[in-house]
Design an enzyme around this catalytic site. Structure first.
Site, PDB file in Angstrom:
ATOM      1  N   CYS A  97       0.868  -0.669   0.670  1.00  0.00           N
ATOM      2  CA  CYS A  97      -0.260  -0.265   0.305  1.00  0.00           C
ATOM      3  C   CYS A  97       0.792   1.327  -0.098  1.00  0.00           C
ATOM      4  CB  CYS A  97      -0.600   0.234   1.263  1.00  0.00           C
ATOM      5  SG  CYS A  97      -2.119   1.638   1.066  1.00  0.00           S
ATOM      6  N   CYS A 100      -0.375   4.185   2.284  1.00  0.00           N
ATOM      7  CA  CYS A 100      -0.591   3.846   4.175  1.00  0.00           C
ATOM      8  C   CYS A 100      -0.041   2.854   4.463  1.00  0.00           C
ATOM      9  CB  CYS A 100      -1.883   4.913   4.913  1.00  0.00           C
ATOM     10  SG  CYS A 100      -3.341   4.020   3.702  1.00  0.00           S
ATOM     11  N   SER A 101      -1.333   1.544   5.018  1.00  0.00           N
ATOM     12  CA  SER A 101      -0.695   0.353   5.078  1.00  0.00           C
ATOM     13  C   SER A 101      -1.782  -0.311   4.949  1.00  0.00           C
ATOM     14  CB  SER A 101      -0.758   0.427   6.157  1.00  0.00           C
ATOM     15  OG  SER A 101      -1.864   1.186   7.479  1.00  0.00           O
ATOM     16  N   CYS A 102      -3.398  -0.240   4.179  1.00  0.00           N
ATOM     17  CA  CYS A 102      -4.164  -0.771   3.264  1.00  0.00           C
ATOM     18  C   CYS A 102      -3.849  -2.554   3.676  1.00  0.00           C
ATOM     19  CB  CYS A 102      -5.017  -0.047   2.235  1.00  0.00           C
ATOM     20  SG  CYS A 102      -5.724   1.415   2.539  1.00  0.00           S
TER      21      CYS A 102
HETATM   22 FE    FE Z   1      -3.607   2.077   2.995  1.00  0.00          FE
END
Ligand code: FE
Length: 195
Positions: A97, A100-102
């Site tokens: 991602c 961000c951190s999906c």
């Molecule tokens: Fe994300």
């Protein structure tokens, strides 16, 4: 006005629980570790093992990941789309991602720290082969590398290659050798690897 940042709220809640003596920081770390390394990836591993064992299931999984994964009882509370990409000798898929951190929480649990790092988020796209080498995955030049950028609406999970020599293994035994990293696409499943 109170912060609406989930990380801040979570930290505040954690501090309060510890302060009230309801839970210790060590116990919280244990729970987080459990989600990161056990509960989450084990679900994904079951999905992979089913796909390796049942060609019709694999077909459904690749056609509509979310629906096929829901067949095993695993659903995303946010209703995000879940796309499963299959690794073959020709194509290697890896997930990132960039923003961000999906991450596909419903099948892999919490993302590992490195997944959220700026270095991984940027380099997975700019130099995927180098990143994979750092994960001890040295792919032949003939293998095409595809990088999938997750977002809040679409999450990705990799269906790793089934290792040679596992033909006689039960679905349950197969699930035990599937690693988290193989489902993010930064590793491969080895016949004797533990998850
Ligand atoms: Fe994300």
């Amino acid at each position: 006005m109170a912060s609406e940042d989930p990380a801040v709220l979570t930290k505040a809640l954690e501090s309060l629980l510890v302060e009230k003596g309801l839970i210790t920081s060590t116990r919280i770390d244990e729970i987080v570790k459990n989600y990161e390394e056990d509960i989450g990836p084990m679900r994904g591993a079951q999905v992979v093992a089913r796909a390796w064992s049942d060609p019709a299931y694999k077909e459904r999984l690749l056609a509509d990941g979310r629906a096929a994964i829901a067949e095993l009882g695993f659903t995303d509370p946010h209703g995000a789309e879940l796309v499963v990409t299959e690794n073959t000798d020709e194509v290697h898929n890896m997930v990132v991602c960039t923003l961000c951190s999906c991450y596909p929480w419903s099948v892999l649990g919490l993302p590992p720290t490195w997944y959220k790092s700026f270095a991984y988020r940027s380099r997975a796209v700019s130099e995927p082969r180098t990143v994979l080498k750092e994960f001890d995955l040295d792919l032949p030049e003939s293998t095409e590398v595809r990088v999938w950028d997750s977002n809040s609406d679409i999450r990705y999970m990799v269906l790793p290659k089934r290792p040679a020599g596992t033909e006689g293994m039960s679905e349950e035994a197969l699930a035990e050798i599937v690693t988290r990293d193989s489902m993010i696409g930064v590793g491969e499943v080895a016949r004797g690897s533990a998850s």
